[in-house]
Scaffold this motif. Structure first.
Motif, PDB file in Angstrom:
ATOM      1  N   ALA A 180       4.440  -3.061   6.679  1.00  0.00           N
ATOM      2  CA  ALA A 180       3.423  -2.106   6.238  1.00  0.00           C
ATOM      3  C   ALA A 180       2.360  -2.856   5.444  1.00  0.00           C
ATOM      4  CB  ALA A 180       4.056  -1.004   5.391  1.00  0.00           C
ATOM      5  N   SER A 181       1.903  -3.947   6.023  1.00  0.00           N
ATOM      6  CA  SER A 181       1.056  -4.887   5.278  1.00  0.00           C
ATOM      7  C   SER A 181      -0.414  -4.776   5.629  1.00  0.00           C
ATOM      8  CB  SER A 181       1.539  -6.315   5.534  1.00  0.00           C
ATOM      9  OG  SER A 181       1.531  -6.602   6.920  1.00  0.00           O
ATOM     10  N   GLY A 197      16.167  -3.277  14.124  1.00  0.00           N
ATOM     11  CA  GLY A 197      15.965  -3.854  12.799  1.00  0.00           C
ATOM     12  C   GLY A 197      14.524  -4.014  12.386  1.00  0.00           C
ATOM     13  N   LEU A 198      13.556  -3.623  13.240  1.00  0.00           N
ATOM     14  CA  LEU A 198      12.149  -3.804  12.895  1.00  0.00           C
ATOM     15  C   LEU A 198      11.420  -2.472  12.931  1.00  0.00           C
ATOM     16  CD1 LEU A 198       9.888  -5.811  12.181  1.00  0.00           C
ATOM     17  CD2 LEU A 198       9.395  -5.987  14.634  1.00  0.00           C
ATOM     18  N   TYR A 199      10.639  -2.217  11.884  1.00  0.00           N
ATOM     19  CA  TYR A 199       9.890  -0.973  11.735  1.00  0.00           C
ATOM     20  C   TYR A 199       8.451  -1.303  11.332  1.00  0.00           C
ATOM     21  CZ  TYR A 199      14.654   0.877  11.422  1.00  0.00           C
ATOM     22  OH  TYR A 199      15.967   1.192  11.680  1.00  0.00           O
ATOM     23  N   ALA A 200       7.552  -0.338  11.546  1.00  0.00           N
ATOM     24  CA  ALA A 200       6.163  -0.546  11.147  1.00  0.00           C
ATOM     25  C   ALA A 200       5.557   0.759  10.664  1.00  0.00           C
ATOM     26  CB  ALA A 200       5.340  -1.110  12.305  1.00  0.00           C
ATOM     27  N   ALA A 201       4.603   0.651   9.759  1.00  0.00           N
ATOM     28  CA  ALA A 201       3.904   1.808   9.197  1.00  0.00           C
ATOM     29  C   ALA A 201       2.505   1.372   8.780  1.00  0.00           C
ATOM     30  CB  ALA A 201       4.671   2.374   8.000  1.00  0.00           C
ATOM     31  N   GLY A 202       1.658   2.357   8.477  1.00  0.00           N
ATOM     32  CA  GLY A 202       0.312   2.063   8.012  1.00  0.00           C
ATOM     33  C   GLY A 202      -0.519   1.360   9.068  1.00  0.00           C
ATOM     34  N   ASN A 203      -1.434   0.502   8.637  1.00  0.00           N
ATOM     35  CA  ASN A 203      -2.304  -0.191   9.575  1.00  0.00           C
ATOM     36  C   ASN A 203      -1.630  -1.356  10.281  1.00  0.00           C
ATOM     37  OD1 ASN A 203      -4.358   1.584   9.066  1.00  0.00           O
ATOM     38  ND2 ASN A 203      -5.524   0.204   7.739  1.00  0.00           N
ATOM     39  N   SER A 204      -0.350  -1.580  10.001  1.00  0.00           N
ATOM     40  CA  SER A 204       0.428  -2.525  10.802  1.00  0.00           C
ATOM     41  C   SER A 204       1.002  -1.851  12.038  1.00  0.00           C
ATOM     42  CB  SER A 204       1.579  -3.113   9.968  1.00  0.00           C
ATOM     43  OG  SER A 204       1.087  -3.843   8.871  1.00  0.00           O
ATOM     44  N   MET A 205       0.932  -0.545  12.077  1.00  0.00           N
ATOM     45  CA  MET A 205       1.420   0.301  13.173  1.00  0.00           C
ATOM     46  C   MET A 205       0.229   0.848  13.943  1.00  0.00           C
ATOM     47  SD  MET A 205       3.211   4.002  12.484  1.00  0.00           S
ATOM     48  CE  MET A 205       3.102   5.339  13.680  1.00  0.00           C
ATOM     49  N   ALA A 206       0.329   0.936  15.255  1.00  0.00           N
ATOM     50  CA  ALA A 206      -0.714   1.584  16.040  1.00  0.00           C
ATOM     51  C   ALA A 206      -0.854   3.024  15.555  1.00  0.00           C
ATOM     52  CB  ALA A 206      -0.364   1.542  17.521  1.00  0.00           C
ATOM     53  N   ALA A 207      -2.047   3.395  15.114  1.00  0.00           N
ATOM     54  CA  ALA A 207      -2.255   4.641  14.371  1.00  0.00           C
ATOM     55  C   ALA A 207      -1.871   5.874  15.163  1.00  0.00           C
ATOM     56  CB  ALA A 207      -3.706   4.752  13.936  1.00  0.00           C
ATOM     57  N   VAL A 208      -1.184   6.795  14.496  1.00  0.00           N
ATOM     58  CA  VAL A 208      -0.799   8.073  15.106  1.00  0.00           C
ATOM     59  C   VAL A 208      -2.030   8.886  15.486  1.00  0.00           C
ATOM     60  CG1 VAL A 208      -0.595   9.255  12.882  1.00  0.00           C
ATOM     61  CG2 VAL A 208       0.677  10.116  14.828  1.00  0.00           C
ATOM     62  N   THR A 209      -3.171   8.629  14.849  1.00  0.00           N
ATOM     63  CA  THR A 209      -4.397   9.372  15.126  1.00  0.00           C
ATOM     64  C   THR A 209      -5.167   8.818  16.314  1.00  0.00           C
ATOM     65  OG1 THR A 209      -5.562   8.009  13.509  1.00  0.00           O
ATOM     66  CG2 THR A 209      -4.695  10.124  12.742  1.00  0.00           C
ATOM     67  N   GLY A 224       0.830  -1.195   0.000  1.00  0.00           N
ATOM     68  CA  GLY A 224       0.000   0.000   0.000  1.00  0.00           C
ATOM     69  C   GLY A 224       0.864   1.244   0.000  1.00  0.00           C
ATOM     70  N   GLY A 225       0.275   2.388   0.359  1.00  0.00           N
ATOM     71  CA  GLY A 225       1.026   3.634   0.323  1.00  0.00           C
ATOM     72  C   GLY A 225       2.279   3.611   1.169  1.00  0.00           C
ATOM     73  N   GLY A 226       2.206   3.008   2.369  1.00  0.00           N
ATOM     74  CA  GLY A 226       3.371   2.963   3.241  1.00  0.00           C
ATOM     75  C   GLY A 226       4.460   2.051   2.728  1.00  0.00           C
ATOM     76  N   GLY A 227       4.084   0.859   2.288  1.00  0.00           N
ATOM     77  CA  GLY A 227       5.074  -0.075   1.766  1.00  0.00           C
ATOM     78  C   GLY A 227       5.740   0.446   0.510  1.00  0.00           C
ATOM     79  N   MET A 228       4.950   1.030  -0.397  1.00  0.00           N
ATOM     80  CA  MET A 228       5.520   1.580  -1.618  1.00  0.00           C
ATOM     81  C   MET A 228       6.474   2.730  -1.316  1.00  0.00           C
ATOM     82  SD  MET A 228       4.675   0.132  -4.483  1.00  0.00           S
ATOM     83  CE  MET A 228       3.535  -1.107  -5.106  1.00  0.00           C
ATOM     84  N   THR A 229       6.095   3.593  -0.371  1.00  0.00           N
ATOM     85  CA  THR A 229       6.973   4.712  -0.022  1.00  0.00           C
ATOM     86  C   THR A 229       8.274   4.204   0.568  1.00  0.00           C
ATOM     87  OG1 THR A 229       5.043   6.102   0.418  1.00  0.00           O
ATOM     88  CG2 THR A 229       7.144   6.851   1.300  1.00  0.00           C
ATOM     89  N   ALA A 230       8.192   3.184   1.424  1.00  0.00           N
ATOM     90  CA  ALA A 230       9.400   2.624   2.024  1.00  0.00           C
ATOM     91  C   ALA A 230      10.319   2.037   0.961  1.00  0.00           C
ATOM     92  CB  ALA A 230       9.020   1.556   3.050  1.00  0.00           C
ATOM     93  N   ALA A 231       9.743   1.265   0.039  1.00  0.00           N
ATOM     94  CA  ALA A 231      10.561   0.659  -1.016  1.00  0.00           C
ATOM     95  C   ALA A 231      11.181   1.727  -1.904  1.00  0.00           C
ATOM     96  CB  ALA A 231       9.717  -0.303  -1.841  1.00  0.00           C
ATOM     97  N   TRP A 232      10.400   2.746  -2.240  1.00  0.00           N
ATOM     98  CA  TRP A 232      10.907   3.828  -3.085  1.00  0.00           C
ATOM     99  C   TRP A 232      12.026   4.590  -2.375  1.00  0.00           C
ATOM    100  CZ3 TRP A 232      10.904   9.143  -2.276  1.00  0.00           C
ATOM    101  CH2 TRP A 232      11.215   9.947  -3.381  1.00  0.00           C
ATOM    102  N   THR A 233      11.866   4.861  -1.095  1.00  0.00           N
ATOM    103  CA  THR A 233      12.891   5.583  -0.334  1.00  0.00           C
ATOM    104  C   THR A 233      14.195   4.804  -0.334  1.00  0.00           C
ATOM    105  OG1 THR A 233      11.194   6.580   1.078  1.00  0.00           O
ATOM    106  CG2 THR A 233      13.444   6.595   1.910  1.00  0.00           C
ATOM    107  N   ALA A 277      -0.194   9.072   6.863  1.00  0.00           N
ATOM    108  CA  ALA A 277       0.617   8.553   7.967  1.00  0.00           C
ATOM    109  C   ALA A 277       1.391   7.316   7.541  1.00  0.00           C
ATOM    110  CB  ALA A 277      -0.284   8.238   9.160  1.00  0.00           C
ATOM    111  N   SER A 278       0.759   6.464   6.765  1.00  0.00           N
ATOM    112  CA  SER A 278       1.445   5.266   6.271  1.00  0.00           C
ATOM    113  C   SER A 278       2.675   5.646   5.457  1.00  0.00           C
ATOM    114  CB  SER A 278       0.472   4.450   5.421  1.00  0.00           C
ATOM    115  OG  SER A 278       1.060   3.267   4.962  1.00  0.00           O
ATOM    116  N   MET A 279       2.526   6.626   4.573  1.00  0.00           N
ATOM    117  CA  MET A 279       3.653   7.045   3.748  1.00  0.00           C
ATOM    118  C   MET A 279       4.760   7.673   4.581  1.00  0.00           C
ATOM    119  SD  MET A 279       1.481   8.617   0.514  1.00  0.00           S
ATOM    120  CE  MET A 279       2.933   9.217  -0.363  1.00  0.00           C
ATOM    121  N   VAL A 280       4.386   8.532   5.527  1.00  0.00           N
ATOM    122  CA  VAL A 280       5.391   9.201   6.360  1.00  0.00           C
ATOM    123  C   VAL A 280       6.233   8.197   7.136  1.00  0.00           C
ATOM    124  CG1 VAL A 280       5.626  10.509   8.515  1.00  0.00           C
ATOM    125  CG2 VAL A 280       4.359  11.477   6.600  1.00  0.00           C
ATOM    126  N   PHE A 281       5.572   7.260   7.805  1.00  0.00           N
ATOM    127  CA  PHE A 281       6.341   6.360   8.660  1.00  0.00           C
ATOM    128  C   PHE A 281       7.034   5.259   7.864  1.00  0.00           C
ATOM    129  CE2 PHE A 281       3.577   8.542  11.677  1.00  0.00           C
ATOM    130  CZ  PHE A 281       4.551   8.969  12.583  1.00  0.00           C
TER     131      PHE A 281
END
Length: 511
Positions: free
Chosen positions: A226-227, A467-479, A19-28, A492-496
């Protein structure tokens, strides 16, 4: 948890989810020259983002500033007021500060182009609320993606209901399409479908790889989860007390929480596990409910035939009011939208997400009722006739006056957004009268692994799982337990996802 496996392959960074978070991470990672593998549990790329409208809530970014919308300070105050102290202030401030910078980085890659997207914030009475804080990707011709176009998750109505696909990618489709376009040009990025993450590999307290599909993959710099959430995992929903059911989940069927569980298995802390991004959902004959909005009339009534909610609220707020009513016993699994015949028997719902079945199927299933009088309609749906008549009469008085003193329908910009800016109070006076069954739907769960502001996953004692990170709905939401505005989840998914890779590669603020 496995120790010292024989590795099948090695990458600098492994990203789980597309999704948006995983794609952003891979692109970064790939833009930085790091080798990156993105694994996706399903058979197509895009996650829930590909189903979405694709709005991204990044106040103060370059695209909005160029259009004359530069209110980052007001947006920060608004966000803090809505979210409160349910999540750490450092996490909130990092989200708000990073979004505009991320947009600048994306625009350095000519695969990306964005435009402002007007959509009211979801707490319109809170100081600082605005109607123009989102951007979205410009439409994209799928031909530009080449073979990758066939691997992009189609829109929900195409994926689940077999509707004909559009000729142009828009919304979330365009955003994911642009990421695929960008990643296809980067030699160090590899994408892989049908490869669910079922296990994380730990050595000396550090995550050093994972099991994805049948392969053991080493990650020398970090693993980013970020799954998505676990909305399609009935057992996890029950375990964590998530209201609703799989039958109302709008995320992809592959959102089963396997990566979240893998994190839990190695000692990660979790939060918000009983939460989701809620919505009212029209009930379908097959037993499902689907996220519905854009109501052009009608009122919701409880088991006593009385209104219990502002029907024009933003969908998450409305969904939470439905949950409260269910918990208090005012409504059950189903509740009713009552409307008149000014537009015929079809529900006054312009967006049901999934196409409606033939009307006779709803009637046969007992989900749609029609009667010549309000009293007869009340009998059909099992509510007191005198109460429903009184409810309709009172609502009609409010509609005539243009003000709803009971629930404030029409008091906020979002309430009026589907009424051309006018009053959403439409009287119920032209027979025959109709009732439509609704239930609870969700756009995905929002509970997951607890992280710090660098997206590093934490243990219950607050220490970092290296060595472990999380983003998107795999992460407890910042909101936290709120949904401040459309585009918050993707943003938020993209940022994290972005911050996770910066930290893993040693360029983040924590290094």
């Amino acid at each position: 948890m496995t120790s010292n496996p024989e590795w099948d392959e090695t990458f600098d960074v492994v990203v789980v989810g597309s999704g948006g978070g995983g794609m952003t991470a891979a692109w970064t990672a790939a833009r930085a020259g790091a080798s990156v593998l993105l694994v996706e549990a399903g058979g197509a790329y895009g996650g829930t983002t590909a189903y979405s409208g694709g709005g991204i809530w990044f106040p103060g970014n370059t695209v909005l500033r160029a259009a004359g919308h530069d209110d980052a300070d007001e947006a920060r105050d608004y966000f803090h007021a809505v979210v409160g102290d349910r999540t750490p202030r450092t996490l909130q401030d990092t989200f708000l500060a990073t979004g505009p910078a991320l947009v600048d980085r994306l625009l350095e890659d000519d695969a990306f182009a964005f435009e402002p997207f007007a959509w009211p914030d979801y707490f319109g009475s809170v100081p600082g609320a605005a109607v123009e804080r989102q951007i979205r990707a410009l439409p994209l011709d799928p031909a530009e993606l080449g073979p990758l176009a066939e691997q992009l998750r189609p829109p929900l109505k195409v994926d689940r209901a077999g509707a004909a696909p559009a000729d142009t990618l828009i919304g979330g489709q365009a955003l994911i399409g642009r990421f695929l376009l960008a990643l296809g040009r980067l030699d160090t990025a590899e994408l892989r479908l049908d490869a669910a993450c079922t296990e994380l590999v730990v050595e000396d307290g550090r995550v050093v790889g994972l099991v994805a599909g049948e392969r053991r993959v080493r990650a020398t710099r970090g693993v980013v989860l970020a799954s998505g959430g676990f909305e399609h995992n009935a057992a996890m929903r029950e375990q964590h007390g998530v209201p609703g059911a799989v039958s109302g989940a709008m995320g992809p069927a592959s959102n089963r929480g396997l990566a979240i569980q893998a994190g839990i298995d190695i000692g990660a802390a979790t939060d918000l596990m009983d939460q989701a991004w809620w919505a009212p959902g029209i009930a379908h004959p097959d037993g499902t409910t689907s996220f519905s909005l854009w109501f052009t009339g009608g009122i919701f009534v409880d088991a006593d035939g009385e209104r219990f909610v502002n029907e024009s609220l933003p969908y998450d707020r409305l969904g939470r009011d439905v949950i409260d009513a269910q918990r208090s016993g005012r409504v059950g699994e189903r509740y009713w939208m009552v409307h008149d015949d000014r537009d015929g028997a079809l529900p006054p719902v312009r967006s049901t997400t999934l196409p409606l079945a033939p009307a006779e199927e709803y009637v046969a299933a007992g989900l749609w009722h029609t009667a010549d009088t309000v009293a007869e309609l009340a009998a059909a749906i099992g509510v007191p006739a005198d109460a429903l008549e009184a409810t309709v009469a009172r609502f009609n008085e409010h509609a005539a006056a243009g003000h709803d003193p009971d629930f404030g329908r029409g008091d906020e910009p979002y309430d009026r957004s589907f009424a051309g800016g006018g009053s959403p109070l439409v009287p119920i006076e032209k027979g025959p009268f109709h009732a439509v069954a609704f239930g609870l739907s969700d756009l995905g769960t929002k509970g997951g692994l607890v992280t710090d502001e660098h997206a590093r996953v934490l243990r219950p004692d607050g220490t970092v799982i290296a060595g472990l990170y999380a983003a998107g709905n795999s992460m407890a939401a910042v909101t936290g337990t709120t949904y401040p505005g459309g585009g918050n989840p993707i943003a938020a998914s993209m940022v994290f996802g972005h911050l996770a890779v910066l930290d893993a590669l040693g360029s983040g603020a924590s290094r």
